[in-house]
Write an enzyme that holds these catalytic residues in place. Structure first.
Site, PDB file in Angstrom:
ATOM      1  N   CYS A  60       0.852  -1.183   0.000  1.00 22.51           N
ATOM      2  CA  CYS A  60       0.000   0.000   0.000  1.00 22.51           C
ATOM      3  C   CYS A  60       0.889   1.236   0.000  1.00 22.51           C
ATOM      4  O   CYS A  60       1.786   1.357   0.842  1.00 22.51           O
ATOM      5  CB  CYS A  60      -0.910  -0.013   1.222  1.00 22.51           C
ATOM      6  SG  CYS A  60      -1.923   1.483   1.357  1.00 22.51           S
ATOM      7  N   CYS A  63       0.316   3.228   3.586  1.00 28.38           N
ATOM      8  CA  CYS A  63       0.754   2.743   4.903  1.00 28.38           C
ATOM      9  C   CYS A  63       1.817   1.650   4.848  1.00 28.38           C
ATOM     10  O   CYS A  63       2.314   1.223   5.886  1.00 28.38           O
ATOM     11  CB  CYS A  63      -0.443   2.253   5.716  1.00 28.38           C
ATOM     12  SG  CYS A  63      -1.158   0.697   5.126  1.00 28.38           S
ATOM     13  N   CYS A 109      -7.291  -1.143   1.294  1.00 32.19           N
ATOM     14  CA  CYS A 109      -6.273  -1.593   2.237  1.00 32.19           C
ATOM     15  C   CYS A 109      -6.956  -1.779   3.588  1.00 32.19           C
ATOM     16  O   CYS A 109      -7.686  -0.899   4.056  1.00 32.19           O
ATOM     17  CB  CYS A 109      -5.168  -0.549   2.335  1.00 32.19           C
ATOM     18  SG  CYS A 109      -3.949  -0.893   3.629  1.00 32.19           S
ATOM     19  N   CYS A 112      -5.383   1.050   6.287  1.00 32.11           N
ATOM     20  CA  CYS A 112      -5.581   2.505   6.201  1.00 32.11           C
ATOM     21  C   CYS A 112      -6.781   2.917   5.348  1.00 32.11           C
ATOM     22  O   CYS A 112      -7.012   4.106   5.155  1.00 32.11           O
ATOM     23  CB  CYS A 112      -4.322   3.188   5.684  1.00 32.11           C
ATOM     24  SG  CYS A 112      -3.996   2.909   3.929  1.00 32.11           S
ATOM     25  N   CYS A 132      -8.012  -5.941  -9.893  1.00 37.97           N
ATOM     26  CA  CYS A 132      -7.575  -4.935 -10.855  1.00 37.97           C
ATOM     27  C   CYS A 132      -7.219  -3.671 -10.059  1.00 37.97           C
ATOM     28  O   CYS A 132      -8.097  -2.946  -9.595  1.00 37.97           O
ATOM     29  CB  CYS A 132      -8.712  -4.684 -11.846  1.00 37.97           C
ATOM     30  SG  CYS A 132      -8.239  -3.735 -13.280  1.00 37.97           S
TER      31      CYS A 132
END
Length: 144
Positions: A60, A63, A109, A112, A132
C-alpha cells in the site's frame, strides 16, 4: 487488527492507520491522493506497474502494508496491474461500489482504508478472481 507481514514472516497485530486529510495530501502525490483517498482511478496503460514483470511485493502506497506478490500478477489485458489473489485475505477488505451505473466490488487496504481498485470474478485459476489495482495505490519492493 491482524495482518500478514512478509518481513516478520507471519501474522501480526497492527493498529489502524488514520490520518487527517491534510496529512494525506502532504504525504502523497496528487495522483496517489486522488486514487487512494478520493476513490479515483488512473487511465489504463498509464500506471507504472501495469506491465512490471520483476519479482517482489506490492505494498500500500499510503501505509506500507504488504498486499500482493508478483507470483500472483498476470496480464489481464486491461492496462492495470492485475492479481489473482492478495498476499493475505486479511490485508485487504472489500465494499460494494455502486458508481459508474453498475455494482462493482471495491478493494481497500485493511489497515488505512486506501482505495486500491476493484475485484472481478473473471480472473484465472486457481481463484477465478481479477484484483484490478491502480499503480498509484501501490509501492513495489523488489525481491533481493
Amino acid at each position: 487488527m491482524r495482518v500478514y507481514s512478509l518481513p516478520r514472516k507471519g501474522y501480526v497485530m497492527s493498529e489502524k492507520v488514520v490520518k487527517p486529510d491534510a496529512e494525506w495530501r502532504k504525504l502523497l502525490s496528487p495522483e496517489q491522493y486522488q486514487v487512494t483517498r478520493k476513490k479515483g482511478t488512473e487511465r489504463a496503460f498509464t500506471g507504472v506497474y501495469w506491465n512490471t514483470k520483476e519479482k517482489g511485493t506490492y505494498r500500500c502506497v499510503c501505509c506500507g502494508l504488504d498486499l500482493f506478490r508478483s507470483e500472483t500478477k498476470y496480464d489481464s489485458g486491461t492496462g492495470w496491474p492485475s492479481f489473482h489473489e492478495p498476499l493475505a485475505k486479511e490485508n485487504v477488505r472489500t465494499e460494494a461500489d455502486y458508481g459508474f451505473l453498475s455494482k462493482r466490488t471495491e478493494v481497500l487496504c485493511a489497515r488505512c482504508d486506501a482505495h486500491l481498485g476493484h475485484v472481478f470474478d473473471d480472473g484465472p485459476k486457481p481463484t477465478g478472481l481479477r484484483y484490478c489495482m491502480n499503480s498509484a495505490s501501490l509501492a513495489f519492493v523488489k525481491d533481493e
